[in-house]
Design an enzyme around this catalytic site. Sequence first.
Site, mmCIF file in Angstrom:
data_model
loop_
_atom_site.group_PDB
_atom_site.id
_atom_site.type_symbol
_atom_site.label_atom_id
_atom_site.label_comp_id
_atom_site.label_asym_id
_atom_site.label_seq_id
_atom_site.Cartn_x
_atom_site.Cartn_y
_atom_site.Cartn_z
ATOM 1 N N LYS A 196 0.860 -1.192 0.000
ATOM 2 C CA LYS A 196 0.000 0.000 0.000
ATOM 3 C C LYS A 196 0.888 1.231 0.000
ATOM 4 O O LYS A 196 1.844 1.312 0.771
ATOM 5 C CB LYS A 196 -0.882 -0.011 1.253
ATOM 6 C CG LYS A 196 -1.509 1.348 1.587
ATOM 7 C CD LYS A 196 -2.560 1.218 2.663
ATOM 8 C CE LYS A 196 -2.987 2.554 3.234
ATOM 9 N NZ LYS A 196 -4.153 2.450 4.117
ATOM 10 N N LYS A 198 0.800 5.227 0.759
ATOM 11 C CA LYS A 198 0.074 6.387 1.270
ATOM 12 C C LYS A 198 0.326 7.545 0.329
ATOM 13 O O LYS A 198 1.464 7.991 0.169
ATOM 14 C CB LYS A 198 0.587 6.708 2.684
ATOM 15 C CG LYS A 198 0.097 7.998 3.288
ATOM 16 C CD LYS A 198 -1.405 8.077 3.401
ATOM 17 C CE LYS A 198 -1.982 6.939 4.213
ATOM 18 N NZ LYS A 198 -3.427 6.986 4.384
ATOM 19 N N ASN A 275 -11.522 3.730 4.737
ATOM 20 C CA ASN A 275 -11.572 3.888 6.197
ATOM 21 C C ASN A 275 -11.965 5.330 6.505
ATOM 22 O O ASN A 275 -11.703 5.840 7.582
ATOM 23 C CB ASN A 275 -10.227 3.556 6.856
ATOM 24 C CG ASN A 275 -9.112 4.487 6.422
ATOM 25 O OD1 ASN A 275 -8.523 4.280 5.362
ATOM 26 N ND2 ASN A 275 -8.807 5.493 7.225
ATOM 27 N N HIS A 326 -7.483 -1.355 8.709
ATOM 28 C CA HIS A 326 -6.774 -0.072 8.734
ATOM 29 C C HIS A 326 -5.838 -0.027 9.936
ATOM 30 O O HIS A 326 -6.032 -0.749 10.912
ATOM 31 C CB HIS A 326 -7.842 1.024 8.856
ATOM 32 C CG HIS A 326 -7.364 2.362 9.282
ATOM 33 N ND1 HIS A 326 -7.432 2.794 10.588
ATOM 34 C CD2 HIS A 326 -6.831 3.390 8.577
ATOM 35 C CE1 HIS A 326 -6.957 4.035 10.652
ATOM 36 N NE2 HIS A 326 -6.594 4.420 9.457
HETATM 37 O O1 GKR Z 1 -0.357 7.502 9.333
HETATM 38 O O2 GKR Z 1 -0.319 9.196 8.011
HETATM 39 C C1 GKR Z 1 -0.821 8.178 8.411
HETATM 40 C C2 GKR Z 1 -2.081 7.666 7.749
HETATM 41 O O3 GKR Z 1 -2.543 8.590 6.801
HETATM 42 C C3 GKR Z 1 -3.149 7.383 8.767
HETATM 43 O O4 GKR Z 1 -3.358 8.493 9.562
HETATM 44 C C4 GKR Z 1 -4.480 6.969 8.164
HETATM 45 O O5 GKR Z 1 -5.419 6.916 9.208
HETATM 46 O O6 GKR Z 1 -3.433 4.840 7.679
HETATM 47 C C5 GKR Z 1 -4.516 5.617 7.606
HETATM 48 C C6 GKR Z 1 -5.372 5.416 6.376
HETATM 49 O O7 GKR Z 1 -5.365 4.327 5.844
HETATM 50 O O8 GKR Z 1 -6.104 6.326 5.985
HETATM 51 MG MG MG Z 2 -6.862 4.781 4.408
#
Ligand code: GKR
Ligand code: MG
Length: 428
Positions: A196, A198, A275, A326
């Site tokens: 995955k 981000k 999520n 998540h």
């Molecule tokens: O840790 O920056 C992060 C993520 O963006 C997290 O805050 C999200 O809640 O992992 C998360 C997601 O899948 O949206």
């Molecule tokens: Mg997410």
Amino acid sequence: MRITDMHITPIAVGDPPLLNAAGLHAPYALRTIVELVADDGTYGLGEVPGSAATNAALEAAREVVIGQDPFQLNAIRREIDERLGTGGAAARGEPAWTKPRLVHVHSGVEVACFDLMGKAVGRPVVDLLGGRARDRVDFSAYLFYKYEGAGGDLGFGTDSNASGWAAARQKAALDPAGVVAQAQAMRGAFGFKSIKLKGGAFPPDEEADAILAMYEAFAPGTPLRLDPNAIWSVETSVRIGERLKGVLEYYEDPTRGQAGMAEVRRRTGIPMATNMCTTSFEDIPGSVAHHAEDIILSDHHFWGGLRSTIELSRICQVFGRGLSMHSNSHVGISLAAMTHLAAAIPNLTYACDTHYPWQGDEVIVGGKLQFDDGALVVSNEPGLGVELERAALAKLHEQYVRCGLTERNDEIEMQKVQPGWKFQAQRW
Ligand code: GKR
Ligand code: MG
């Protein structure tokens, strides 16, 4: 069996400068450890996302939790609801992690009760949730762009010769080749099969290029996911979706809201996961009416505990939704709970998210839990199967006090390196 005490310990866990749509991770991620002590001398553990507000809510719940029988989860839930008042969707904010405190309180207390119950009957938590649907739980490599030069000490000192995952954790990954290298290092160290990324940090086409580079780099069939945390418009999501059709296992929250997600789903035909738009039982009618997503990312911290997540799994079955999981930055108590839970849900068939490789600090005896070929083997020990390393807990609590953070705010952290930077609910 009676609960005789409840310890609430906020901790700060070292975290790299990870980027997302809302800004930048602080040098420390906040968590709160819940410890319930029972009259037979045993203790049960829970862990929740940390904030001063959640800690205050846990403190308020303490009075009604002490004196309870940990097996009486319905009574405990009712009394916590009565004491704290129910939350509701209106209490949610726009970044992915701002949710009502109540679900965190329920989840922290409930997981600690399950740990106590497991110890009392000599069985692992998975057995109290219906038993194993699987013996190993697969996790996914969770890649992030990082902000070069930001962040605190990750515990590597000044070791610029670090290699493999340690080096990838230290250095920024900013272009498609850097993302591929991060994926290689993480998969090499932990064996994850799914990947995955981000997103939401850079212009959408650059992030799509990174996904396409991974598609090229890894064997066909490697499940790939992209999650820009709803910062793209419907039109951008559709356009990028066209580029990634047939490449993504699922498209996670490209755009905001159930109606927008449903439109992207209709127009691209790509499996959509969330999520963000379906995050509580109150959202289920809207999810069904719009057909907003194909896969819901569960999270016991946000859905109100382990039993609630099992209820969600049945809803997913009824309405034809897949189930994934998540995560947010966390330590081993949450990871153990996630593993027991995922092992007990037959229709949780996707590799779960975890931030765990990014965090160096730990509070459990024996140090960090070890992945075996991308999976965790479900423990057979009574309860969660993890014990508290009290010296480590004290050290991380001390770190919490010293760092001065009282809540997560990625926008403020970003402003420290880019003055004037502002979170935008829709950036591209
Ligand atoms: O840790 O920056 C992060 C993520 O963006 C997290 O805050 C999200 O809640 O992992 C998360 C997601 O899948 O949206
Ligand atoms: Mg997410």
